[in-house]
Design a protein around this motif. Structure first.
Motif, PDB file in Angstrom:
ATOM      1  N   GLN A   1       0.823  -1.198   0.000  1.00 53.34           N
ATOM      2  CA  GLN A   1       0.000   0.000   0.000  1.00 53.34           C
ATOM      3  C   GLN A   1       0.862   1.255   0.000  1.00 53.34           C
ATOM      4  OE1 GLN A   1      -2.959   0.039   3.103  1.00 53.34           O
ATOM      5  NE2 GLN A   1      -3.389   2.218   2.870  1.00 53.34           N
ATOM      6  N   THR A   2       1.942   1.244   0.777  1.00 50.84           N
ATOM      7  CA  THR A   2       2.876   2.373   0.777  1.00 50.84           C
ATOM      8  C   THR A   2       3.498   2.555  -0.598  1.00 50.84           C
ATOM      9  OG1 THR A   2       3.378   2.049   3.118  1.00 50.84           O
ATOM     10  CG2 THR A   2       4.964   3.301   1.847  1.00 50.84           C
ATOM     11  N   LEU A   3       3.871   1.453  -1.227  1.00 53.99           N
ATOM     12  CA  LEU A   3       4.437   1.517  -2.571  1.00 53.99           C
ATOM     13  C   LEU A   3       3.431   2.126  -3.547  1.00 53.99           C
ATOM     14  CD1 LEU A   3       6.454   0.827  -4.803  1.00 53.99           C
ATOM     15  CD2 LEU A   3       5.557  -1.515  -4.792  1.00 53.99           C
ATOM     16  N   ASN A   4       2.189   1.679  -3.507  1.00 51.23           N
ATOM     17  CA  ASN A   4       1.173   2.200  -4.418  1.00 51.23           C
ATOM     18  C   ASN A   4       0.927   3.691  -4.183  1.00 51.23           C
ATOM     19  OD1 ASN A   4       0.831  -0.309  -5.601  1.00 51.23           O
ATOM     20  ND2 ASN A   4      -0.855  -0.899  -4.239  1.00 51.23           N
ATOM     21  N   GLN A   5       0.921   4.104  -2.915  1.00 49.38           N
ATOM     22  CA  GLN A   5       0.734   5.523  -2.606  1.00 49.38           C
ATOM     23  C   GLN A   5       1.879   6.356  -3.169  1.00 49.38           C
ATOM     24  OE1 GLN A   5       0.471   5.441   1.667  1.00 49.38           O
ATOM     25  NE2 GLN A   5      -1.737   5.134   1.693  1.00 49.38           N
ATOM     26  N   THR A   6       3.088   5.831  -3.063  1.00 58.81           N
ATOM     27  CA  THR A   6       4.252   6.554  -3.557  1.00 58.81           C
ATOM     28  C   THR A   6       4.217   6.686  -5.073  1.00 58.81           C
ATOM     29  OG1 THR A   6       5.535   5.643  -1.711  1.00 58.81           O
ATOM     30  CG2 THR A   6       6.766   6.661  -3.504  1.00 58.81           C
ATOM     31  N   VAL A   7       3.896   5.601  -5.753  1.00 61.06           N
ATOM     32  CA  VAL A   7       3.806   5.639  -7.219  1.00 61.06           C
ATOM     33  C   VAL A   7       2.708   6.607  -7.648  1.00 61.06           C
ATOM     34  CG1 VAL A   7       3.195   4.273  -9.254  1.00 61.06           C
ATOM     35  CG2 VAL A   7       4.781   3.348  -7.543  1.00 61.06           C
ATOM     36  N   ARG A   8       1.584   6.565  -6.961  1.00 58.23           N
ATOM     37  CA  ARG A   8       0.481   7.478  -7.286  1.00 58.23           C
ATOM     38  C   ARG A   8       0.912   8.936  -7.088  1.00 58.23           C
ATOM     39  NH1 ARG A   8      -3.043   4.532  -5.137  1.00 58.23           N
ATOM     40  NH2 ARG A   8      -2.997   5.410  -3.046  1.00 58.23           N
ATOM     41  N   MET A   9       1.632   9.212  -6.000  1.00 60.94           N
ATOM     42  CA  MET A   9       2.110  10.566  -5.744  1.00 60.94           C
ATOM     43  C   MET A   9       3.020  11.051  -6.870  1.00 60.94           C
ATOM     44  SD  MET A   9       4.539  11.841  -2.564  1.00 60.94           S
ATOM     45  CE  MET A   9       6.001  10.994  -3.210  1.00 60.94           C
ATOM     46  N   ILE A  10       3.907  10.177  -7.339  1.00 60.79           N
ATOM     47  CA  ILE A  10       4.822  10.559  -8.418  1.00 60.79           C
ATOM     48  C   ILE A  10       4.062  10.784  -9.721  1.00 60.79           C
ATOM     49  CG2 ILE A  10       6.746   9.743  -9.838  1.00 60.79           C
ATOM     50  CD1 ILE A  10       7.693   8.204  -7.287  1.00 60.79           C
ATOM     51  N   GLU A  11       3.128   9.898 -10.033  1.00 56.14           N
ATOM     52  CA  GLU A  11       2.391  10.033 -11.289  1.00 56.14           C
ATOM     53  C   GLU A  11       1.517  11.279 -11.294  1.00 56.14           C
ATOM     54  OE1 GLU A  11       1.893   5.930 -13.529  1.00 56.14           O
ATOM     55  OE2 GLU A  11       0.562   6.060 -11.793  1.00 56.14           O
ATOM     56  N   GLU A  12       1.019  11.683 -10.139  1.00 52.73           N
ATOM     57  CA  GLU A  12       0.191  12.892 -10.075  1.00 52.73           C
ATOM     58  C   GLU A  12       0.993  14.148 -10.388  1.00 52.73           C
ATOM     59  OE1 GLU A  12      -1.536  12.724  -6.209  1.00 52.73           O
ATOM     60  OE2 GLU A  12      -3.148  11.333  -6.806  1.00 52.73           O
ATOM     61  N   LEU A  13       2.317  14.066 -10.278  1.00 54.58           N
ATOM     62  CA  LEU A  13       3.172  15.213 -10.579  1.00 54.58           C
ATOM     63  C   LEU A  13       3.454  15.353 -12.073  1.00 54.58           C
ATOM     64  CD1 LEU A  13       5.867  14.730  -7.789  1.00 54.58           C
ATOM     65  CD2 LEU A  13       4.031  16.413  -7.807  1.00 54.58           C
ATOM     66  N   LEU A  14       3.225  14.278 -12.830  1.00 55.68           N
ATOM     67  CA  LEU A  14       3.648  14.260 -14.224  1.00 55.68           C
ATOM     68  C   LEU A  14       2.721  15.087 -15.106  1.00 55.68           C
ATOM     69  CD1 LEU A  14       4.447  10.456 -14.465  1.00 55.68           C
ATOM     70  CD2 LEU A  14       6.095  12.334 -14.306  1.00 55.68           C
ATOM     71  N   PRO A  15       3.298  15.775 -16.097  1.00 56.29           N
ATOM     72  CA  PRO A  15       2.456  16.477 -17.069  1.00 56.29           C
ATOM     73  C   PRO A  15       1.711  15.465 -17.932  1.00 56.29           C
ATOM     74  CG  PRO A  15       4.731  16.477 -17.802  1.00 56.29           C
ATOM     75  CD  PRO A  15       4.727  15.880 -16.419  1.00 56.29           C
ATOM     76  N   ASP A  16       0.626  15.911 -18.563  1.00 57.32           N
ATOM     77  CA  ASP A  16      -0.067  14.962 -19.436  1.00 57.32           C
ATOM     78  C   ASP A  16       0.833  14.626 -20.620  1.00 57.32           C
ATOM     79  OD1 ASP A  16      -0.706  16.653 -21.895  1.00 57.32           O
ATOM     80  OD2 ASP A  16      -1.658  17.855 -20.337  1.00 57.32           O
ATOM     81  N   ARG A  17       0.596  13.489 -21.213  1.00 59.59           N
ATOM     82  CA  ARG A  17       1.538  12.964 -22.206  1.00 59.59           C
ATOM     83  C   ARG A  17       1.654  13.848 -23.447  1.00 59.59           C
ATOM     84  NH1 ARG A  17       1.079   6.390 -21.979  1.00 59.59           N
ATOM     85  NH2 ARG A  17       1.101   6.219 -19.716  1.00 59.59           N
ATOM     86  N   LYS A  18       0.557  14.455 -23.820  1.00 56.75           N
ATOM     87  CA  LYS A  18       0.606  15.306 -25.013  1.00 56.75           C
ATOM     88  C   LYS A  18       1.512  16.498 -24.770  1.00 56.75           C
ATOM     89  CE  LYS A  18      -2.348  17.739 -28.288  1.00 56.75           C
ATOM     90  NZ  LYS A  18      -3.731  18.084 -28.667  1.00 56.75           N
ATOM     91  N   ALA A  19       1.369  17.115 -23.601  1.00 56.49           N
ATOM     92  CA  ALA A  19       2.227  18.252 -23.272  1.00 56.49           C
ATOM     93  C   ALA A  19       3.671  17.789 -23.138  1.00 56.49           C
ATOM     94  CB  ALA A  19       1.765  18.911 -21.982  1.00 56.49           C
ATOM     95  N   ASN A  20       3.849  16.589 -22.619  1.00 54.62           N
ATOM     96  CA  ASN A  20       5.188  16.052 -22.418  1.00 54.62           C
ATOM     97  C   ASN A  20       5.928  15.911 -23.734  1.00 54.62           C
ATOM     98  OD1 ASN A  20       7.379  14.710 -21.092  1.00 54.62           O
ATOM     99  ND2 ASN A  20       6.539  12.781 -21.847  1.00 54.62           N
ATOM    100  N   GLU A  21       5.232  15.512 -24.791  1.00 54.78           N
ATOM    101  CA  GLU A  21       5.870  15.325 -26.074  1.00 54.78           C
ATOM    102  C   GLU A  21       6.305  16.647 -26.712  1.00 54.78           C
ATOM    103  OE1 GLU A  21       2.912  13.263 -28.242  1.00 54.78           O
ATOM    104  OE2 GLU A  21       3.197  11.351 -27.176  1.00 54.78           O
ATOM    105  N   GLN A  22       5.713  17.745 -26.273  1.00 55.75           N
ATOM    106  CA  GLN A  22       5.994  19.027 -26.905  1.00 55.75           C
ATOM    107  C   GLN A  22       6.946  19.897 -26.086  1.00 55.75           C
ATOM    108  OE1 GLN A  22       2.078  20.649 -27.284  1.00 55.75           O
ATOM    109  NE2 GLN A  22       1.506  19.319 -28.996  1.00 55.75           N
ATOM    110  N   THR A  23       7.300  19.438 -24.869  1.00 59.47           N
ATOM    111  CA  THR A  23       8.032  20.298 -23.966  1.00 59.47           C
ATOM    112  C   THR A  23       9.310  19.639 -23.510  1.00 59.47           C
ATOM    113  OG1 THR A  23       5.943  21.124 -23.149  1.00 59.47           O
ATOM    114  CG2 THR A  23       7.893  21.633 -21.815  1.00 59.47           C
ATOM    115  N   GLU A  24      10.351  20.411 -23.392  1.00 55.20           N
ATOM    116  CA  GLU A  24      11.608  19.928 -22.838  1.00 55.20           C
ATOM    117  C   GLU A  24      11.965  20.802 -21.654  1.00 55.20           C
ATOM    118  OE1 GLU A  24      14.913  19.600 -25.335  1.00 55.20           O
ATOM    119  OE2 GLU A  24      14.062  18.091 -26.663  1.00 55.20           O
TER     120      GLU A  24
END
Length: 408
Positions: free
Chosen positions: A383-406
């Motif tokens: 459960q701690t692992l899942n919470q940590t992964v979820r926290m990291i993924e919530e920080l990520l930009p959406d994939r479309k924006a990610n492809e256009q930005t460096e």
């Protein structure tokens, strides 16, 4: 797919990567690209290479500076790690910024990597921080003493904080970022996962803080089991660098007990020379998920946070032999809850033997270790692992924006 950089800058041994590995594996399974910048590439070769993770050397101060006096707080740790010298600090920061840019990272996962966190702040890049209480200082200014047994004045703590800020803020200004008013602002910039229990926070329990519990890797190494059910069982996780290491091994070998020792770095010939049916010594970590700890009567270690957490969750009392201030603070936590004792300046065989006897035959230590295990019986590392992964993924930009930005 997002690109995530795991950063490890300070600290030694296996604990940092074993904490990061389950997170990185889960993120990779979910389609993200994961890269590591590590302080110790030898450990990375042992742990990351077999799993196919890409890694490189982390930027850190290589000057091997020896401070005039032991660091008094987190700010003085930074000053002793290159922050006192502006060109050194600038080089480390630019090194992290270059890694972020070259890897086209979308976020950074920080594990005892303060300069990487500062670089993420300068780049405006999302960051997640995972660590123990020692690695994530409390939100206070000045940062509190890490040597509560010494009489350290507030002026010294304040001066250290101001000196660090004087080194960091010219870089924030040149990057067009707001100045830092206190060091703990860096940690407020990031999402935090405190991988500890409240009782084992090096700074003491923090009001309003969520303690998520430890993260670690279940080693898939050699399976071990106790062979003599009628004898006491002692499990030890040690380092050859421990002062009095060979004397401690001798004291352990003379106990009327069955002993299993893990000592990464010990020569194989030395391990084979000491081995008997009831005294077994391993040069690499072994699997601990087969009930080995639950059947132990005592654990001996140098007070690394991962080992302490694992042993207390199994209800095993501890004899601790700390080597540095972080380990001394962890030892104090264990003594405070009554689940074991710490060796002070013990370095001869007779003293080691006496401590082993005391730790093994004091029922109160076992009772308090089991009480700790019962308090946290509902702890679920998955459960701690899942919470940590979820926290990291919530920080990520959406994939479309990610492809256009460096990262710039």
């Amino acid at each position: 797919m997002s690109r995530i950089l795991f950063a490890w800058e300070l600290g030694a041994n296996y604990g940092h990567l074993t904490r990061q590995l389950p997170i990185a594996e889960k993120l990779r399974k979910q389609g993200h690209a994961v890269f590591f910048a590590v302080r110790d590439t030898t450990i990375a070769a042992r742990l990351l290479e077999p799993l196919g993770f890409a890694y490189t050397q982390a930027p850190f101060d290589t000057a091997n500076r020896r401070p005039v006096q032991p660091p008094a707080n987190y700010a003085e740790i930074l000053l002793a790690s290159g922050y006192a010298d502006p060109p050194t600090l600038c080089g480390m920061v630019r090194g992290w910024l270059s890694l972020i840019r070259l890897l086209r990272a979308d976020s950074v996962v920080i594990d005892h990597a303060p300069t990487a966190l500062f670089a993420a702040y300068l780049a405006g890049l999302p960051a997640a921080v995972i660590g123990t209480g020692f690695e994530i200082p409390p939100d206070r200014s000045p940062l509190p003493s890490i040597r509560p047994w010494d009489n350290i004045g507030l002026d010294r703590l304040q001066q250290a904080e101001e000196k660090v800020l004087d080194r960091l803020n010219p870089l924030t200004v040149s990057s067009g970022r707001p100045k830092l008013q206190r060091i703990s602002e860096l940690f407020r910039y990031a999402s935090i996962m405190l991988a500890s229990f409240a009782e084992l926070d090096h700074y003491g329990v923090r009001d309003g803080q969520n303690y998520d519990g430890p993260l670690s890797t279940d080693f898939s190494g050699q399976q071990e089991s106790w062979r003599e059910p009628d004898k006491p069982h002692i499990f030890a996780y040690l380092r050859p660098s421990l002062p009095g290491f060979e004397l401690l091994l001798r004291a352990l070998s003379k106990q009327a007990a069955e002993v299993i020792v893990i000592a990464p770095g010990i020569r194989r010939s030395q391990a084979e020379a000491l081995a008997t049916n009831r005294f077994r010594l391993h040069t690499q970590p072994i699997a601990l998920n087969n009930g080995l700890l639950q059947s132990a009567d005592l654990a001996v270690s140098y007070a690394g946070a991962g080992t302490v957490n694992t042993c207390l969750l199994a209800g095993v009392p501890m004899l601790l032999l700390p080597q540095n201030v972080e380990q001394y603070l962890m030892s104090r936590c264990v003594e405070t809850i009554g689940a074991g004792i710490a060796a002070k300046q013990t370095r001869n065989e007779t003293q080691f033997s006496e401590l082993l006897e005391q730790a093994l035959h004091t029922p109160a230590y076992r009772q308090q270790a089991r009480a700790f295990a019962q308090r946290h019986a509902g702890f679920n590392p998955e459960q701690t692992l899942n919470q940590t992964v979820r926290m990291i993924e919530e920080l990520l930009p959406d994939r479309k924006a990610n492809e256009q930005t460096e990262v710039r």
